[in-house]
Design an enzyme around this catalytic site. Structure first.
Site, PDB file in Angstrom:
ATOM      1  N   GLU A 187      60.583  77.757  62.323  1.00  0.00           N
ATOM      2  CA  GLU A 187      61.272  77.890  61.027  1.00  0.00           C
ATOM      3  C   GLU A 187      60.616  78.986  60.179  1.00  0.00           C
ATOM      4  O   GLU A 187      60.896  79.121  58.998  1.00  0.00           O
ATOM      5  CB  GLU A 187      61.255  76.560  60.280  1.00  0.00           C
ATOM      6  N   ASN A 283      41.266  73.755  49.037  1.00  0.00           N
ATOM      7  CA  ASN A 283      40.852  72.555  48.311  1.00  0.00           C
ATOM      8  C   ASN A 283      41.518  72.557  46.939  1.00  0.00           C
ATOM      9  O   ASN A 283      41.304  73.455  46.130  1.00  0.00           O
ATOM     10  CB  ASN A 283      39.324  72.523  48.192  1.00  0.00           C
TER      11      ASN A 283
HETATM   12  C1  LIG Z   1      47.009  69.924  54.823  1.00  0.00           C
HETATM   13  C2  LIG Z   1      47.770  68.767  55.385  1.00  0.00           C
HETATM   14  C3  LIG Z   1      47.911  68.920  56.913  1.00  0.00           C
HETATM   15  C4  LIG Z   1      46.986  67.483  55.077  1.00  0.00           C
HETATM   16  O1  LIG Z   1      47.663  66.396  55.574  1.00  0.00           O
HETATM   17  P1  LIG Z   1      46.909  65.189  56.300  1.00  0.00           P
HETATM   18  O2  LIG Z   1      47.959  64.202  56.668  1.00  0.00           O
HETATM   19  O3  LIG Z   1      46.013  65.736  57.341  1.00  0.00           O
HETATM   20  O4  LIG Z   1      45.969  64.610  55.204  1.00  0.00           O
HETATM   21  P2  LIG Z   1      46.336  63.615  54.025  1.00  0.00           P
HETATM   22  O5  LIG Z   1      46.483  62.276  54.616  1.00  0.00           O
HETATM   23  O6  LIG Z   1      47.447  64.161  53.223  1.00  0.00           O
HETATM   24  O7  LIG Z   1      45.016  63.711  53.202  1.00  0.00           O
HETATM   25  C5  LIG Z   1      43.726  63.250  53.646  1.00  0.00           C
HETATM   26  C6  LIG Z   1      42.761  63.344  52.486  1.00  0.00           C
HETATM   27  O8  LIG Z   1      42.602  64.750  52.132  1.00  0.00           O
HETATM   28  C7  LIG Z   1      43.026  64.970  50.790  1.00  0.00           C
HETATM   29  N1  LIG Z   1      43.665  66.262  50.732  1.00  0.00           N
HETATM   30  C8  LIG Z   1      44.785  66.642  51.345  1.00  0.00           C
HETATM   31  N2  LIG Z   1      45.051  67.920  51.077  1.00  0.00           N
HETATM   32  C9  LIG Z   1      44.044  68.346  50.246  1.00  0.00           C
HETATM   33  C10 LIG Z   1      43.732  69.582  49.623  1.00  0.00           C
HETATM   34  N3  LIG Z   1      44.493  70.648  49.765  1.00  0.00           N
HETATM   35  N4  LIG Z   1      42.627  69.650  48.870  1.00  0.00           N
HETATM   36  C11 LIG Z   1      41.843  68.582  48.701  1.00  0.00           C
HETATM   37  N5  LIG Z   1      42.090  67.402  49.277  1.00  0.00           N
HETATM   38  C12 LIG Z   1      43.165  67.281  50.037  1.00  0.00           C
HETATM   39  C13 LIG Z   1      43.967  63.825  50.494  1.00  0.00           C
HETATM   40  O9  LIG Z   1      44.087  63.605  49.126  1.00  0.00           O
HETATM   41  C14 LIG Z   1      43.327  62.699  51.235  1.00  0.00           C
HETATM   42  O10 LIG Z   1      42.242  62.268  50.479  1.00  0.00           O
HETATM   43  P3  LIG Z   1      41.743  60.773  50.467  1.00  0.00           P
HETATM   44  O11 LIG Z   1      41.065  60.590  51.789  1.00  0.00           O
HETATM   45  O12 LIG Z   1      40.813  60.749  49.306  1.00  0.00           O
HETATM   46  O13 LIG Z   1      42.946  59.919  50.321  1.00  0.00           O
HETATM   47  C15 LIG Z   1      49.168  68.608  54.759  1.00  0.00           C
HETATM   48  O14 LIG Z   1      49.072  68.489  53.364  1.00  0.00           O
HETATM   49  C16 LIG Z   1      50.067  69.787  55.063  1.00  0.00           C
HETATM   50  O15 LIG Z   1      50.057  70.841  54.400  1.00  0.00           O
HETATM   51  N6  LIG Z   1      50.905  69.640  56.099  1.00  0.00           N
HETATM   52  C17 LIG Z   1      51.874  70.647  56.507  1.00  0.00           C
HETATM   53  C18 LIG Z   1      53.223  70.009  56.717  1.00  0.00           C
HETATM   54  C19 LIG Z   1      54.317  71.083  56.858  1.00  0.00           C
HETATM   55  O16 LIG Z   1      54.363  72.035  56.118  1.00  0.00           O
HETATM   56  N7  LIG Z   1      55.214  70.954  57.863  1.00  0.00           N
HETATM   57  C20 LIG Z   1      56.237  71.932  58.135  1.00  0.00           C
HETATM   58  C21 LIG Z   1      57.538  71.350  57.913  1.00  0.00           C
HETATM   59  S1  LIG Z   1      58.791  72.662  57.887  1.00  0.00           S
HETATM   60  C22 LIG Z   1      59.817  72.126  56.711  1.00  0.00           C
HETATM   61  O17 LIG Z   1      59.682  71.049  56.196  1.00  0.00           O
HETATM   62  C23 LIG Z   1      60.905  73.061  56.322  1.00  0.00           C
HETATM   63  C24 LIG Z   1      60.959  73.109  54.834  1.00  0.00           C
HETATM   64  C25 LIG Z   1      61.071  74.519  54.307  1.00  0.00           C
HETATM   65  O18 LIG Z   1      61.898  75.274  54.825  1.00  0.00           O
HETATM   66  O19 LIG Z   1      60.302  74.840  53.393  1.00  0.00           O
HETATM   67  O1  LIG Z   2      66.260  71.207  64.983  1.00  0.00           O
HETATM   68  C1  LIG Z   2      66.859  70.968  63.953  1.00  0.00           C
HETATM   69  O2  LIG Z   2      68.078  70.889  63.910  1.00  0.00           O
HETATM   70  C2  LIG Z   2      66.062  70.773  62.719  1.00  0.00           C
HETATM   71  N1  LIG Z   2      66.575  70.170  61.726  1.00  0.00           N
HETATM   72  C3  LIG Z   2      65.842  69.810  60.567  1.00  0.00           C
HETATM   73  C4  LIG Z   2      66.775  69.689  59.427  1.00  0.00           C
HETATM   74  O3  LIG Z   2      67.950  69.963  59.593  1.00  0.00           O
HETATM   75  O4  LIG Z   2      66.309  69.356  58.343  1.00  0.00           O
HETATM   76  C5  LIG Z   2      64.735  70.743  60.282  1.00  0.00           C
HETATM   77  C6  LIG Z   2      63.916  70.979  61.493  1.00  0.00           C
HETATM   78  C7  LIG Z   2      64.696  71.268  62.710  1.00  0.00           C
END
Ligand SMILES: CC(C)(COP(=O)(O)OP(=O)(O)OC[C@H]1O[C@@H](n2cnc3c(N)ncnc32)[C@H](O)[C@@H]1OP(=O)(O)O)[C@@H](O)C(=O)NCCC(=O)NCCSC(=O)CCC(=O)O
Ligand SMILES: O=C(O)C1=N[C@H](C(=O)O)CCC1
Length: 307
Positions: A187, A283
């Site tokens: 994406e 952070n």
């Molecule tokens: C950085 C992570 C991976 C962290 O997630 P995790 O599940 O590993 O950790 P968590 O459970 O959230 O957090 C664990 C502990 O770390 C802390 N913590 C988390 N992030 C922090 C940060 N940036 N700074 C300081 N502390 C942080 C939390 O508060 C928690 O603390 P405590 O232990 O104190 O509780 C996440 O936030 C992230 O960015 N994920 C990416 C997801 C993503 O983008 N997917 C793509 C989808 S694509 C999509 O959706 C399309 C949409 C679009 O088009 O835009």
């Molecule tokens: O593979 C697809 O189709 C996807 N669909 C999601 C959506 O429609 O929100 C996003 C990720 C891939």
């Protein structure tokens, strides 16, 4: 020397420019002595007065270690990549832009850009409209990769290497000589020269730095089972089982606090290039970019989307 060959259907403009060459079944190795043009090619030979082009069958044989030497040669290399016969960065593409003319890609096929001006009325009467003016065509007009979804054909150029199980959503982009080695959700943007390992997820709007412009020289590799979060960006390679937080841009020179068990150490992100099992995050309390070792396997693709 590594050879490859194919029977192509070349489109020739009125001024003699070869606009493109389509290879339905490119192959590695030398052309057999009895090689004959396949029906897809012979059926396509002819002329199109609307676009002012003729189409010709051509047998093309190349040395993939040497630089491209002609337009059909350049197109054969792009087909080798998109047919998964070679991986990105395995064939010599030096100077390829010089062998790819600027083409008006229309709904009726390639045309010389001058046809958009002098032939405008003719094209409109025939219901032919322009998709883009560029040196590279859309992948899907030339190659339809097996078990791959591409939501918007305009987002993937011929020369992209997309392995079975890959989905390229609308915001995704894949350049030539770049792509996936296994199942991936794309994406974000996969720049020229970049390869993404099996099971990795390039989140919405993510940017992977390329080397064609902007001065970058490192060809980025994304490992297996890794995640680039939405709107993140990277200028270094990301190892297996790693994650980049949504919205974080990690350039090669970014100073990173590496949170090792023995204590924190400040390193340049480049030193962590390709290291497996790392979570990069900013952070949210201190603002520092941090690298946290993470154990076990990385992300899992949503199997329901890749069924
Ligand atoms: C950085 C992570 C991976 C962290 O997630 P995790 O599940 O590993 O950790 P968590 O459970 O959230 O957090 C664990 C502990 O770390 C802390 N913590 C988390 N992030 C922090 C940060 N940036 N700074 C300081 N502390 C942080 C939390 O508060 C928690 O603390 P405590 O232990 O104190 O509780 C996440 O936030 C992230 O960015 N994920 C990416 C997801 C993503 O983008 N997917 C793509 C989808 S694509 C999509 O959706 C399309 C949409 C679009 O088009 O835009
Ligand atoms: O593979 C697809 O189709 C996807 N669909 C999601 C959506 O429609 O929100 C996003 C990720 C891939």
């Amino acid at each position: 020397m590594t050879t490859a060959w194919g029977y192509g259907l070349a489109t020739i403009a009125a001024d003699g420019t070869t606009l493109d060459t389509w290879f339905p079944s490119p192959a590695l190795g030398e052309a057999p002595a009895d090689a004959a043009a396949p029906a897809e090619v012979t059926d396509g030979v002819g002329a199109d007065a609307v676009r002012a082009v003729t189409t010709q069958a051509q047998l093309v044989e190349i040395d993939t270690d040497a630089a491209p030497a002609s337009t059909p040669d350049a197109y054969l290399r792009l087909h080798l990549l998109s047919h998964l016969l070679v991986r990105p960065n395995e064939v010599n593409l030096d100077g390829i832009f010089a062998h790819l003319p600027i083409v008006a890609w229309t709904t009726g096929g390639p045309a010389h850009p001058s046809v958009l001006r002098e032939g405008r009325a003719r094209l409109q009467r025939a219901g032919v409209s322009v998709i883009g003016v560029d040196k590279f065509p859309r992948l899907l007009d030339y190659v339809v990769p097996d078990r791959v979804r591409i939501a918007d054909a305009a987002r993937v150029r011929l020369g992209a290497h997309l392995a079975p199980g890959t989905t390229v959503m609308h915001e995704g982009f894949v350049n030539y000589n770049a792509g996936t080695l296994g199942a991936s959700m794309v994406e974000g943007r996969i720049s020229q020269g970049v390869v993404v390992g099996d099971g990795s997820d390039i989140g919405g709007g993510a940017s992977i730095m390329g080397t064609l412009s902007g001065g970058g020289t490192e060809r980025v590799v994304i490992g297996e089972r890794s995640l680039l979060g939405a709107n993140s960006g990277i200028g270094i390679s990301i190892g297996d089982d790693s994650v980049v937080e949504a919205g974080l841009y990690v350039t090669a020179g970014t100073k990173v606090t590496y949170l090792l068990p023995a204590g924190p150490r400040t390193v340049k992100a480049l030193e962590l290039s390709g290291v497996p099992g790392i979570l990069f995050r900013r952070n949210s309390v201190t603002g520092a970019v941090e690298a946290l070792p993470r154990t076990g396997h990385g992300v899992q693709l949503n199997e329901a989307l890749h069924a």
